[in-house]
Every structure is written in C-alpha cells, then in structure tokens.
Design a protein around this motif. Structure first.
Motif, short mmCIF file in Angstrom:
data_model
loop_
_atom_site.label_atom_id
_atom_site.label_comp_id
_atom_site.label_asym_id
_atom_site.label_seq_id
_atom_site.Cartn_x
_atom_site.Cartn_y
_atom_site.Cartn_z
N ASP A 164 10.23 -28.32 19.41
CA ASP A 164 11.55 -28.47 18.81
C ASP A 164 12.47 -29.33 19.64
O ASP A 164 13.46 -29.86 19.13
N ALA A 165 12.18 -29.46 20.94
CA ALA A 165 13.05 -30.23 21.82
C ALA A 165 12.65 -31.69 21.90
O ALA A 165 13.29 -32.48 22.59
N VAL A 166 11.57 -32.07 21.22
CA VAL A 166 11.06 -33.44 21.30
C VAL A 166 11.35 -34.17 19.99
O VAL A 166 11.13 -33.62 18.91
N PRO A 167 11.87 -35.41 20.07
CA PRO A 167 12.14 -36.15 18.84
C PRO A 167 10.86 -36.57 18.14
O PRO A 167 9.77 -36.50 18.71
N GLY A 168 10.99 -37.01 16.89
CA GLY A 168 9.84 -37.47 16.14
C GLY A 168 9.40 -36.45 15.12
O GLY A 168 10.08 -35.46 14.86
N VAL A 169 8.24 -36.69 14.54
CA VAL A 169 7.74 -35.83 13.48
C VAL A 169 6.27 -35.54 13.72
O VAL A 169 5.50 -36.41 14.15
N MET A 170 5.84 -34.29 13.46
CA MET A 170 4.45 -33.91 13.61
C MET A 170 3.64 -34.40 12.41
O MET A 170 4.03 -34.20 11.26
N VAL A 171 2.52 -35.07 12.70
CA VAL A 171 1.69 -35.66 11.64
C VAL A 171 0.23 -35.33 11.93
O VAL A 171 -0.23 -35.47 13.07
N PRO A 172 -0.52 -34.89 10.92
CA PRO A 172 -1.97 -34.70 11.12
C PRO A 172 -2.62 -36.01 11.57
O PRO A 172 -2.26 -37.09 11.08
N VAL A 219 -6.03 -31.93 19.88
CA VAL A 219 -5.28 -33.18 19.82
C VAL A 219 -4.71 -33.46 18.43
O VAL A 219 -4.33 -34.59 18.11
N ASP A 220 -4.65 -32.44 17.58
CA ASP A 220 -4.22 -32.63 16.20
C ASP A 220 -3.41 -31.39 15.78
O ASP A 220 -3.87 -30.26 16.00
#
Length: 227
Positions: A164-172, A219-220
């Motif tokens: 939650d503290a890291v910018p960006g978006v989680m993507v498979p 890693v995913d």
C-alpha cells in the motif's frame, strides 16, 4: 563441428542427464565439461564458433556459473557476448538469481531437469532475437564465489515496504506489457531482491520471470508504474 550445445556442470549425473535429453535434437553435437575452466577452453578454442548455447550450473568449483556468465557478457578473451546461456538452479540458489537476471541470463532451468521443458526452452531461446547491452552495463556486477554461503549466514533482511505504501498498480505477470517499468522491486519472501525498481521489462526479462514462476518462486503479480 558445428551447431553444438555446451553443458558445464561438476555433477556427473546431472551433466549426463541433460546431455542425453538433448542428443535426440543435437545428435553428436552435445559437449559436456565438468568446470567453467573447461567451458572457457571450448568457448575460446578453434571450434568455438559452432557452439550455439551454454547450459551451466550455478555452483561449480573455481569459476562459478555467474562468473562464467559475466565473462561471456563482457566478451573476455574474445568470448561471444551474445551467446545464449541457461543456468541450472534450485531454490537454494535464490541469492544468485538477481545477479543472473542483471547479467541477462536467457533462462533458468530447475533441477532435476524435465526433458520437455529443456527442449522447449532451448528451441525458444535459439529462435528469439539476441539483444545484449553494452559492456559497461555488466562491468559493475560482481558475482562472488562465496555468495551462496554468504546468503545462508546473513542476518535477516529488513522487510520490504508494504504494497500500500508503494506507487503503481499490481498486475499479473501474464498481463504485463513489454516496456512496462517496475514501480517496486521484485523480492522473494526473505527480502532477497530479484529485479530492482525502475527496470524496464522487455520480452526476454518477462520470459525469465515466467521461468521463475513455473519453478515456484513468488514473482507474480508484480507492481508496475502507471502509464
């Protein structure tokens, strides 16, 4: 002799098994050696131009697999810099994986080796275009011969920042597009960094991450920068 694959592994059983699996596709064209020193003799000798790929173990006495990979990417002693390299690995080698990725290894192959996976990776890599970075990109990467012992004895890593503290978006991983930029480093659960934040994810790197995922490494998904 042309169109040979070179196998370097100090374990006789593993070396023989990989060679036997490849001989159906490369009859008479598989060369096996038990050390990086012997691999260098093959790679700089009079028939070196016929070697299409190196399959090497990580941990060998003397020069280890990472040091051999760096020598290739640096073009030491006239080595072919864009030679495809597959590294044989296991979960105990996790401390070395990030360096292997930084040195543009072409694939990871889990021990014990599965014939179908081996043949698929060899065919995939030999069919792909070769893209190698300038020598300067590899010069500061220093694989040590004591890295595995160092990892085992090291103090626990500090935990990475919460997602939650890291910018960006989680993507498979399967949905990540080429040229996406990592917003957060890819790490194993013990904190070992695999790929640093800010790295551009080209096709070759995505394929290598896919190798790690297939081997059970976490890693995913990954966090990428917003467009």
């Amino acid at each position: 002799m042309s169109d040979r694959i070179l196998i370097a592994d100090d374990e006789a059983f593993s070396r023989r098994m990989v060679a036997d699996m490849l001989r159906d596709d490369w009859p008479g064209g598989v060369v096996s050696v038990e050390s990086s020193a012997e691999a260098l003799i093959e790679l700089t000798g009079p028939t070196a131009s016929g070697i299409r790929m190196l399959i090497s173990d990580f941990n060998m006495p003397g020069l280890n697999g990472l040091q051999l990979l760096k020598a290739i990417r640096m073009g030491v002693e006239g080595l072919r810099r864009d030679l495809p390299v597959i590294l044989l690995t296991g979960h105990a080698d996790r401390a070395l994986i990030g360096l292997a990725l930084a040195l543009d290894v072409d694939a990871f192959l889990a021990k014990p080796v599965a014939k179908a996976i081996l043949r698929d990776k060899v065919a995939r890599i030999l069919a792909a275009p070769r893209t190698i970075r300038p020598v300067e990109a590899y010069a500061q990467i220093v694989p040590r011969d004591d890295m595995l012992a160092h990892w085992r004895e090291a103090a626990p890593h500090q935990p990475p920042p919460t997602q939650d503290a890291v910018p960006g978006v989680m993507v498979p991983l399967a949905d990540v597009s080429e040229d996406a930029i990592l917003a957060a480093a890819i790490r194993f659960s013990d904190g070992t960094e695999v790929v640093p934040a800010g790295r551009k994810l080209n096709r070759a790197l995505l394929d290598r991450l896919g190798d790690l995922k297939a081997m059970g490494f976490p890693v995913d998904p990954i966090r990428i920068q917003m467009p």
